[in-house]
Design a protein around this motif. Structure first.
Motif, PDB file in Angstrom:
ATOM      1  N   ALA A 201      23.037  -1.827  31.546  1.00 57.37           N
ATOM      2  CA  ALA A 201      22.131  -2.792  31.105  1.00 57.37           C
ATOM      3  C   ALA A 201      20.988  -2.333  30.375  1.00 57.37           C
ATOM      4  N   GLY A 202      20.718  -0.862  30.505  1.00 59.32           N
ATOM      5  CA  GLY A 202      19.535  -0.281  29.802  1.00 59.32           C
ATOM      6  C   GLY A 202      19.958   0.136  28.424  1.00 59.32           C
ATOM      7  N   THR A 203      18.934   0.800  27.684  1.00 63.83           N
ATOM      8  CA  THR A 203      19.259   1.520  26.462  1.00 63.83           C
ATOM      9  C   THR A 203      18.804   2.989  26.424  1.00 63.83           C
ATOM     10  N   VAL A 204      19.709   3.626  25.894  1.00 67.11           N
ATOM     11  CA  VAL A 204      19.481   5.014  26.077  1.00 67.11           C
ATOM     12  C   VAL A 204      18.171   5.607  25.091  1.00 67.11           C
ATOM     13  N   ASP A 205      17.107   6.096  25.493  1.00 68.10           N
ATOM     14  CA  ASP A 205      15.920   6.820  24.848  1.00 68.10           C
ATOM     15  C   ASP A 205      16.521   7.932  24.138  1.00 68.10           C
ATOM     16  N   ALA A 206      16.837   7.903  22.907  1.00 68.00           N
ATOM     17  CA  ALA A 206      17.011   9.102  22.069  1.00 68.00           C
ATOM     18  C   ALA A 206      16.340  10.061  22.063  1.00 68.00           C
ATOM     19  N   GLY A 207      14.904  10.089  22.072  1.00 69.42           N
ATOM     20  CA  GLY A 207      13.933  11.173  22.214  1.00 69.42           C
ATOM     21  C   GLY A 207      13.867  11.788  23.581  1.00 69.42           C
ATOM     22  N   LEU A 208      14.090  11.093  24.346  1.00 71.38           N
ATOM     23  CA  LEU A 208      13.968  11.682  25.897  1.00 71.38           C
ATOM     24  C   LEU A 208      15.174  12.291  26.019  1.00 71.38           C
ATOM     25  N   GLN A 237      10.018  13.051  33.922  1.00 63.96           N
ATOM     26  CA  GLN A 237       8.790  12.269  34.084  1.00 63.96           C
ATOM     27  C   GLN A 237       8.721  11.455  32.876  1.00 63.96           C
ATOM     28  N   ALA A 238       9.004  10.018  32.994  1.00 58.16           N
ATOM     29  CA  ALA A 238       9.347   9.450  31.777  1.00 58.16           C
ATOM     30  C   ALA A 238       8.675   7.771  32.136  1.00 58.16           C
ATOM     31  N   ASP A 239       7.941   7.190  31.121  1.00 55.64           N
ATOM     32  CA  ASP A 239       7.414   6.096  31.448  1.00 55.64           C
ATOM     33  C   ASP A 239       8.153   5.008  30.643  1.00 55.64           C
ATOM     34  N   LEU A 240       9.349   4.895  31.375  1.00 59.42           N
ATOM     35  CA  LEU A 240      10.483   3.777  30.757  1.00 59.42           C
ATOM     36  C   LEU A 240      10.996   2.609  31.869  1.00 59.42           C
ATOM     37  N   PRO A 241      11.121   1.615  31.214  1.00 59.76           N
ATOM     38  CA  PRO A 241      11.845   0.826  32.196  1.00 59.76           C
ATOM     39  C   PRO A 241      13.095   1.089  33.113  1.00 59.76           C
ATOM     40  N   GLN A 242      13.257   1.098  34.170  1.00 68.11           N
ATOM     41  CA  GLN A 242      14.422   1.627  35.101  1.00 68.11           C
ATOM     42  C   GLN A 242      15.521   1.689  34.554  1.00 68.11           C
ATOM     43  N   THR A 248      19.717   6.475  30.153  1.00 69.12           N
ATOM     44  CA  THR A 248      19.415   8.008  29.505  1.00 69.12           C
ATOM     45  C   THR A 248      19.777   9.208  30.369  1.00 69.12           C
ATOM     46  N   LEU A 249      19.637   8.984  31.804  1.00 71.37           N
ATOM     47  CA  LEU A 249      20.205  10.070  32.362  1.00 71.37           C
ATOM     48  C   LEU A 249      21.491  10.191  32.730  1.00 71.37           C
ATOM     49  N   THR A 250      22.182   8.824  32.444  1.00 75.49           N
ATOM     50  CA  THR A 250      23.780   8.700  32.599  1.00 75.49           C
ATOM     51  C   THR A 250      24.113   9.359  31.315  1.00 75.49           C
ATOM     52  N   ALA A 251      23.537   9.179  30.400  1.00 69.90           N
ATOM     53  CA  ALA A 251      23.917   9.605  29.152  1.00 69.90           C
ATOM     54  C   ALA A 251      23.661  11.020  29.055  1.00 69.90           C
ATOM     55  N   LEU A 252      22.859  11.689  29.641  1.00 71.52           N
ATOM     56  CA  LEU A 252      22.541  13.223  29.810  1.00 71.52           C
ATOM     57  C   LEU A 252      24.032  13.910  30.566  1.00 71.52           C
ATOM     58  N   THR A 253      24.268  13.192  31.554  1.00 71.70           N
ATOM     59  CA  THR A 253      25.443  13.779  32.293  1.00 71.70           C
ATOM     60  C   THR A 253      26.731  13.778  31.378  1.00 71.70           C
ATOM     61  N   ALA A 254      27.164  12.458  30.766  1.00 73.62           N
ATOM     62  CA  ALA A 254      27.866  12.246  29.913  1.00 73.62           C
ATOM     63  C   ALA A 254      28.065  13.232  28.774  1.00 73.62           C
ATOM     64  N   GLU A 255      26.969  13.435  28.099  1.00 67.92           N
ATOM     65  CA  GLU A 255      26.941  14.564  27.137  1.00 67.92           C
ATOM     66  C   GLU A 255      27.029  15.934  27.407  1.00 67.92           C
ATOM     67  N   THR A 256      26.207  16.438  28.604  1.00 67.15           N
ATOM     68  CA  THR A 256      26.649  17.833  28.896  1.00 67.15           C
ATOM     69  C   THR A 256      27.870  18.046  29.513  1.00 67.15           C
ATOM     70  N   VAL A 257      28.567  17.175  30.314  1.00 65.38           N
ATOM     71  CA  VAL A 257      30.043  17.435  30.512  1.00 65.38           C
ATOM     72  C   VAL A 257      30.754  17.181  29.236  1.00 65.38           C
ATOM     73  N   ALA A 258      30.801  16.507  28.325  1.00 65.84           N
ATOM     74  CA  ALA A 258      31.534  16.150  27.468  1.00 65.84           C
ATOM     75  C   ALA A 258      31.337  17.431  26.471  1.00 65.84           C
ATOM     76  N   ALA A 259      30.408  17.862  26.264  1.00 63.94           N
ATOM     77  CA  ALA A 259      30.389  19.169  25.418  1.00 63.94           C
ATOM     78  C   ALA A 259      31.129  20.221  25.927  1.00 63.94           C
ATOM     79  N   GLU A 260      31.199  20.343  27.325  1.00 59.96           N
ATOM     80  CA  GLU A 260      32.133  21.206  27.660  1.00 59.96           C
ATOM     81  C   GLU A 260      33.675  21.221  27.701  1.00 59.96           C
ATOM     82  N   ILE A 261      33.890  19.927  27.849  1.00 57.72           N
ATOM     83  CA  ILE A 261      35.123  19.283  27.705  1.00 57.72           C
ATOM     84  C   ILE A 261      35.789  19.587  26.258  1.00 57.72           C
ATOM     85  N   ARG A 262      34.788  19.463  25.328  1.00 56.38           N
ATOM     86  CA  ARG A 262      35.174  19.523  23.920  1.00 56.38           C
ATOM     87  C   ARG A 262      35.243  21.212  23.541  1.00 56.38           C
ATOM     88  N   ARG A 263      34.425  21.650  24.089  1.00 56.78           N
ATOM     89  CA  ARG A 263      34.185  23.485  23.822  1.00 56.78           C
ATOM     90  C   ARG A 263      35.603  24.145  24.442  1.00 56.78           C
TER      91      ARG A 263
END
Length: 372
Positions: A201-208, A237-242, A248-263
């Protein structure tokens, strides 16, 4: 030999259990899964565990109390289950890492309470020997992963998405923690983001996200391990809607894991852990790793939610038979080591004859009875 594996992982929400009846058929270890279960911690105990985790500080009196209370909780889970031996991981309270080197690791859950309650011998303190040999003490599950992947075609890896994510690569043999899996997501959406609904339901904050990806841990070379000593509940620590924060945190997990799978240019990834049940996380992973194929460990006879408990059942069997349960290339230790210490049960301690050769593959079957 029926071995009960017990563990509470980095989500520290309860005790997972698995009883596997192991037998050796040539060089293939076969296991029949007799029981699989999970029992939440009593709320008061879980609150005390959370209060003891970094960055909080507690005194030795609370350490002693938690060692007893966690041991008793594990004993409650073990009582009455059909087993000949128990292997208990306990609850990690601290993983001491400095400059990429693990100097110590602390798991609480006094095994004497388990042995006294059940009358069975208990293998415990399983990570310490690998650390003493210069290893990370993690991810120990890499031993099971490599047996499961034996004979599979293509470039194959095994991914566990618990509180922390770890990846095992078959060729070349390698394993390490990639970073957070569900730890930060759970902290932002306690107790967890059911079915990934908030993230969807959320939107990934690209800056964070860019700021979080600058974490130095991701650039360290394996072997390496991490935990909630780094990825604490207040790590972000971020002032974002939940919903946006969880996305954004889900995208963090996805991106860090995906980077290693691609590697590692993986063709097939065997995924397990609670994060495997999060469709939003898995969708993000797939979109970042195409054309890699994801299969759940369930398809190989290892229930995704019970893989770690099954792994500790395996470690107990290996220790009882005098066999190492570590892969030096995965943990960074100077050599393979027999893991754990043994607390005798009510009878004189009798172990099987040591085996000269370790199994080269594993086969699991069974539809276990489950119990909370």
């Amino acid at each position: 030999m029926r071995v009960l594996g017990l563990i509470s992982g980095t989500s520290h929400d309860g005790v997972d259990s698995a009883v596997v009846d192991w037998s050796l058929d040539g060089d293939v270890l076969t296991g029949t899964l007799l029981h699989l279960g999970e029992r939440p911690y009593e709320p008061g105990l879980r609150a005390r565990i959370v209060a003891a985790l970094p960055p909080h500080r507690i005194d030795l009196g609370e350490v002693c109390a938690l060692d007893t209370l966690i041991g008793q909780a594990f004993a409650d889970v073990a009582a009455g289950l059909p087993a000949d031996l128990i292997c208990s991981h306990g609850q990690t309270l601290f993983h001491w890492v400095e400059d990429g080197r693990v100097l110590g690791t602390l798991q609480l859950g006094q095994p004497a309470w388990i042995a006294e309650r059940t009358g069975l011998p208990v293998v415990s303190d399983v990570r310490a020997r690998d650390v003493a040999a210069g290893g990370q003490g993690a991810p120990l599950v890499s031993y099971l992963d490599l047996l499961l992947m034996a004979g599979m075609p293509g470039r194959t890896g095994a991914l566990n998405l618990g509180g922390i994510a770890n990846l095992t690569v078959r060729e070349p043999v390698l394993a390490y923690d990639t970073g957070p899996a569900c730890a930060l997501i759970d902290a932002a959406a306690p107790p967890y983001d059911r079915d990934g609904e908030l993230a969807a339901a959320g939107t990934v904050d690209a800056g964070l996200l860019e700021e979080l990806l600058a974490e130095p841990y991701y650039r360290m070379e394996p072997p390496k391990s991490t935990g909630k000593e780094l990825f604490t509940p207040d790590y972000v620590q971020a002032d974002l809607p939940q919903a946006d924060l969880v996305a954004t945190l889900t995208a963090l997990t996805a991106e860090t894991v995906a980077a290693e799978i691609r590697r590692h240019r993986l063709d097939t990834v065997i995924v397990s852990g609670g994060g495997a049940r999060n469709p939003t996380l898995m969708s993000m992973l797939r979109s970042r790793t195409s054309p890699a194929t994801f299969v759940t460990s369930d398809e190989l006879g290892v229930p995704a939610d019970g893989k770690e408990a099954i792994a500790f059942s395996l470690f107990g069997w290996l220790t009882a038979h005098g066999l190492p349960a570590t892969v030096p290339r995965c943990t960074g230790a100077s050599g393979a080591r027999i893991l754990g210490t043994i607390t005798p049960g009510s009878d004189p301690l009798t172990l099987p004859e040591p085996l000269a050769e370790a199994p080269v593959a594993i086969r699991l079957s069974g539809s276990p009875a489950s119990r909370r």
